[in-house]
Design a protein around this motif. Structure first.
Motif, short mmCIF file in Angstrom:
data_model
loop_
_atom_site.label_atom_id
_atom_site.label_comp_id
_atom_site.label_asym_id
_atom_site.label_seq_id
_atom_site.Cartn_x
_atom_site.Cartn_y
_atom_site.Cartn_z
N ASN A 220 -3.07 -7.72 0.10
CA ASN A 220 -3.33 -6.46 0.79
C ASN A 220 -4.49 -5.69 0.16
O ASN A 220 -5.24 -5.00 0.85
N ARG A 250 -3.79 5.05 3.64
CA ARG A 250 -2.80 4.03 3.29
C ARG A 250 -3.14 2.75 4.04
O ARG A 250 -3.80 2.80 5.08
N ASP A 252 -2.17 -0.24 6.33
CA ASP A 252 -1.17 -0.59 7.32
C ASP A 252 -1.14 -2.10 7.48
O ASP A 252 -2.07 -2.70 8.00
N GLU A 253 -0.05 -2.68 6.99
CA GLU A 253 0.04 -4.13 6.92
C GLU A 253 -0.03 -4.78 8.31
O GLU A 253 -0.67 -5.81 8.49
N GLU A 254 0.60 -4.13 9.27
CA GLU A 254 0.68 -4.71 10.60
C GLU A 254 -0.70 -4.90 11.23
O GLU A 254 -1.00 -5.96 11.77
N SER A 255 -1.53 -3.86 11.14
CA SER A 255 -2.84 -3.94 11.79
C SER A 255 -3.93 -4.40 10.84
O SER A 255 -5.06 -4.66 11.25
N THR A 258 -6.73 0.58 7.37
CA THR A 258 -6.30 1.72 6.56
C THR A 258 -6.17 2.93 7.47
O THR A 258 -6.91 3.07 8.44
N LYS A 259 -5.21 3.79 7.15
CA LYS A 259 -4.98 4.98 8.00
C LYS A 259 -5.00 6.23 7.13
O LYS A 259 -4.51 6.23 6.01
#
Ligand code: ADP
Ligand code: MG
Length: 476
Positions: A220, A250, A252-255, A258-259
């Motif tokens: 990640n 942060r 975002d593992e799914e997408s 970073t958000k």
């Protein structure tokens, strides 16, 4: 993309391995039920006072020495004040002004070059409790409250995701080899904050950095950095670089993106002051010397030793030092007098594959170095072929029975030279026509002779010996 230079700085948190928490006597452990390793100190009950766990200080200092940092004269802690449900005291004990190490550096090996990574500081602190969030409520597990944490902060000196991950990998290994931490990312023992900015090639000033908090795996870290470089570069290309803000994001593992979480402008003032409940004490030079002496051989030195002393390839040595348990197993085998190259080969090709297949650890592996020796020695002496060795290896693991019980005289290879010579003479006597053809240029008949010997011995002749003897006999 590509025309900007990326700049990366890492903050790596690592939970220390220790007999107890850093300021209380509660056990430092991750397994088992929630809220069973908790002392009144960890819960901040009125009237309780922290007491310092010297083992944690020692490990922090050891890391500081390994990273070529400067150690402080006195051990002092600071209080970082903020409220959050995972922080029952309302403050965290950390080191702000006198960390266990400052201004260090470490050189790591990259593919084809060495990279010097500058360390700004390394400091000791306590971990917070763990919050487990559910649909409309959260639970707090205080087992983690007060677990010793070592936080390492690099300078903004890493150029790309490869360097960042290589650095984290190198530190993970160092922590493991020195028993400073198990450094298991799967258990959340390593967490990273990743700072990323971009700048024009040759620019004097660093760009605006974005901080990505709490990235919990190296894969990640890589993705977050690459995504962030791309995002910032695209904004810059579009003339919208002012939208790159000093902010906390942060991953975002799914997408795989970073958000945004919050702007750095809203940064809290932690009102740091010296922690009054832990008296400062002087760090003796003799203690530092003693800690320094107790540092075991680090993975990189070991790798060099394996290549130089034991003749391993760079590739094999790299795999073996990847895990401390592999290196220890390997070294144990060497101590027992086994052939290093054969062991390395067995470890990499067969043992590690077996461990991965059954998801077990080397410490639980049935074939201890002592048992493996039975196979390796027989293989090296030529009493068994490599094919037989593999079969014995599998059988012995399957039936949990010592390899020597499968190395019977029947399975044993014929490596007795005089016996082989006798058999070869007989084969040659019965094939005089073929010998003539061979000498007249049909050299591929060589394999035919080998085949005849194998047939005669029901496949048990040591093939390389057979070839050697045949060669001398036919070409003398
Ligand atoms: P903060 O005060 O925001 O915590 P620090 O100066 O303490 O910032 O640095 C925190 C981390 O950010 C360090 O690892 C540092 O190397 C990194 N860093 C600082 N400036 C930059 C930058 N311009 N680009 C990338 N990383 C940076
Ligand atoms: Mg910071």
């Amino acid at each position: 993309m590509g025309k900007y230079k990326a700049v990366i700085g890492l903050e790596m948190h690592c939970e220390l391995k220790s007999n107890a928490k850093v300021f209380s006597k509660a056990k430092n452990s991750y397994e088992d039920l929630p809220n069973i390793y908790v002392s009144p100190v960890d819960m901040a009950f009125p009237g309780t006072l922290p007491s310092l766990n010297i083992e944690c200080i020692r490990k922090g200092l050891m890391a500081s020495i390994i990273l070529n940092c400067k150690q402080p004269e006195y051990m002092v802690f600071d209080r970082k004040n903020y409220y959050y449900p995972d922080l029952p005291k309302g403050y965290q004990i950390t080191q702000m002004h006198n960390p266990v190490g400052v201004n260090g550096s470490i050189t790591i090996e990259m593919d084809g070059y060495d990279k010097k990574v500058d360390i700004l500081d390394i400091h000791l602190e306590e971990d917070s409790a763990r919050l487990n969030h559910y649909s409309n409520y959260s639970l707090i597990d205080y087992n983690r409250a007060g677990v010793p944490l070592l936080e390492l902060v690099t300078a903004p000196c890493l150029d790309n995701a490869d360097e960042a991950v290589a650095f984290l990998e190198a530190m993970r290994k160092i922590y493991q080899y020195c028993d400073i931490s198990d450094a298991d990312t799967k258990k959340g023992q390593i967490r990273c904050d990743v700072n990323v900015s971009i700048m024009e090639e040759g620019a004097k000033e660093l760009g605006t950095k974005v901080e990505i908090k709490n990235v919990n795996s190296f894969a990640n870290v890589r993705e977050a950095i690459n995504y962030e470089i791309k995002r910032q570069s695209e904004l810059k290309d579009a003339g919208r670089y002012d939208e790159v803000e000093q902010e906390t994001r942060r991953f975002d593992e799914e997408s795989g993106t970073t958000k945004r979480m919050r702007s750095k402008v809203d940064a809290i003032d932690y009102k740091y002051f010296i922690e009054p409940n832990i008296p400062k004490f002087k760090i003796k030079k003799s203690w530092l010397d003693e800690i320094k002496k107790s540092i075991p051989m680090l993975p990189r030195e070991r790798k060099e030793l394996y290549i130089k002393e034991y003749g391993l390839s760079n590739y094999d040595a790299t795999i073996i030092v990847k895990e401390k348990s592999y290196a220890e197993y390997f070294e144990e085998c060497i101590k027992l007098g086994m052939n290093p190259k054969t062991v390395a080969n067995y470890l990499i090709v067969n043992i590690i594959a077996y461990l991965n297949k059954w998801a077990i650890e080397l410490k639980d592996f049935y074939l201890t170095p002592n048992l493996l020796k039975q196979i390796i020695d027989a293989l090296d002496k030529g009493t068994i072929s490599s094919k037989q060795a593999k079969e014995i290896f599998n059988k012995s693991l399957e039936e949990k029975n010592e390899p020597k019980n499968y190395i019977t005289s029947d399975s044993a290879q014929i490596s007795d030279e005089s016996l082989l010579e006798e058999i070869i003479n007989k084969v040659l006597e019965n094939n005089s026509k073929q010998i003539e053809d061979y000498h007249n240029g049909r050299t591929n008949l060589f394999d035919y002779f080998v085949g005849q010997v194998m047939k005669e011995t029901r496949g048990k002749a040591n093939p390389s010996l057979v070839k050697e003897i045949l060669n001398t006999k036919l070409n003398k």
